[in-house]
Design an enzyme around this catalytic site. Structure first.
Site, mmCIF file in Angstrom:
data_model
loop_
_atom_site.group_PDB
_atom_site.id
_atom_site.type_symbol
_atom_site.label_atom_id
_atom_site.label_comp_id
_atom_site.label_asym_id
_atom_site.label_seq_id
_atom_site.Cartn_x
_atom_site.Cartn_y
_atom_site.Cartn_z
ATOM 1 N N ASP A 8 0.865 -1.171 0.000
ATOM 2 C CA ASP A 8 0.000 0.000 0.000
ATOM 3 C C ASP A 8 0.911 1.232 0.000
ATOM 4 O OD1 ASP A 8 0.881 0.359 2.630
ATOM 5 O OD2 ASP A 8 -1.108 0.210 3.531
ATOM 6 N N CYS A 65 3.292 -2.839 4.129
ATOM 7 C CA CYS A 65 2.503 -1.655 4.471
ATOM 8 C C CYS A 65 3.301 -0.885 5.510
ATOM 9 C CB CYS A 65 1.094 -2.032 4.935
ATOM 10 S SG CYS A 65 0.973 -2.985 6.452
ATOM 11 N N THR A 67 3.232 -0.868 8.854
ATOM 12 C CA THR A 67 3.725 -1.718 9.949
ATOM 13 C C THR A 67 3.853 -3.188 9.553
ATOM 14 O OG1 THR A 67 1.504 -2.157 10.766
ATOM 15 C CG2 THR A 67 2.667 -0.230 11.704
ATOM 16 N N HIS A 98 10.786 -23.500 10.017
ATOM 17 C CA HIS A 98 9.835 -24.206 10.883
ATOM 18 C C HIS A 98 8.390 -24.140 10.401
ATOM 19 C CE1 HIS A 98 12.568 -23.989 14.699
ATOM 20 N NE2 HIS A 98 13.221 -24.386 13.622
ATOM 21 N N HIS A 134 7.672 -30.319 12.474
ATOM 22 C CA HIS A 134 7.200 -29.090 11.831
ATOM 23 C C HIS A 134 6.052 -29.377 10.874
ATOM 24 C CE1 HIS A 134 10.417 -27.043 13.754
ATOM 25 N NE2 HIS A 134 11.360 -27.657 13.060
#
Length: 152
Positions: A8, A65, A67, A98, A134
Site C-alpha cells: 500500500d 505496508c 507496519t 519451521h 514441523h
C-alpha cells in the site's frame, strides 16, 4: 522462484527498493502495486498477492505496508496462506525453516531498508526443514483453517 509483491502507500518506497534486489537474487517478480504514495487500502494488494500464491502463479509473496500488521492480517484470511510479519533476521529464517511460510509481511515504517533487504534475502534463501514435528504442526494449523471454513 516467482515472487508476487504488493504494497500500500505506506510500503510503496520499500517495495520499490526490494524489487530490483529480489531480481538480482535471480527471482522473477510480479508487482501487483501500488505504484505511488497516495493513500490506498492494503487489502486491495494483499488479496492478489495471496491469490497468486494459492493458485500456483507465484511461488511466494511479499506484502508491505506501514507496519506489516494490516497486510499480515489480510493475508492470513486467505485459505492456504501462511503469512508471517517479520522484523528481524532470526524470525525470517525460523518462519521458513519451521513454518514453511509462503508470504512475508514487512513494515516500511518500522524497518530500515537495510534490515528489510537482509530479511527478504534470508527468507527467500531459507528452505523448509521438512522435519516431522514441523510438518505435523503445519498440518494442525491447516486443519484449523479447514474446520473454521466448514463452520461458516
Amino acid at each position: 522462484m516467482k515472487i508476487s509483491i504488493g504494497a500500500d502507500h505506506g510500503g510503496y518506497r520499500l517495495k520499490e527498493v526490494l524489487v530490483p534486489i529480489i531480481q538480482s537474487l535471480g527471482h522473477e517478480v510480479q508487482d501487483v502495486g501500488c505504484s505511488c504514495d497516495q493513500s490506498v487500502d492494503y487489502p486491495d494488494y494483499a488479496l492478489p498477492v495471496c491469490e497468486a500464491v494459492v493458485k500456483g502463479e507465484a511461488d511466494r509473496g511479499i506484502l508491505i505496508c506501514g507496519t506489516g500488521i494490516g497486510m499480515s492480517i489480510a493475508a492470513n484470511k486467505v485459505q492456504g496462506i501462511r503469512c508471517a510479519l517479520v522484523q528481524d533476521t532470526f524470525s525470517a529464517k525460523a518462519t521458513r525453516d519451521h513454518n514453511d511460510t509462503n508470504v512475508l509481511a514487512l513494515g516500511e515504517r518500522v524497518l530500515g531498508f537495510g534490515i528489510a533487504e537482509e530479511i527478504v534475502r534470508i527468507w527467500l534463501e531459507t528452505p523448509f526443514s521438512n522435519g516431522e514435528r514441523h510438518v505435523g504442526r503445519i498440518n494442525k494449523v491447516m486443519n484449523i483453517e479447514k474446520q473454521v471454513s466448514n463452520r461458516v
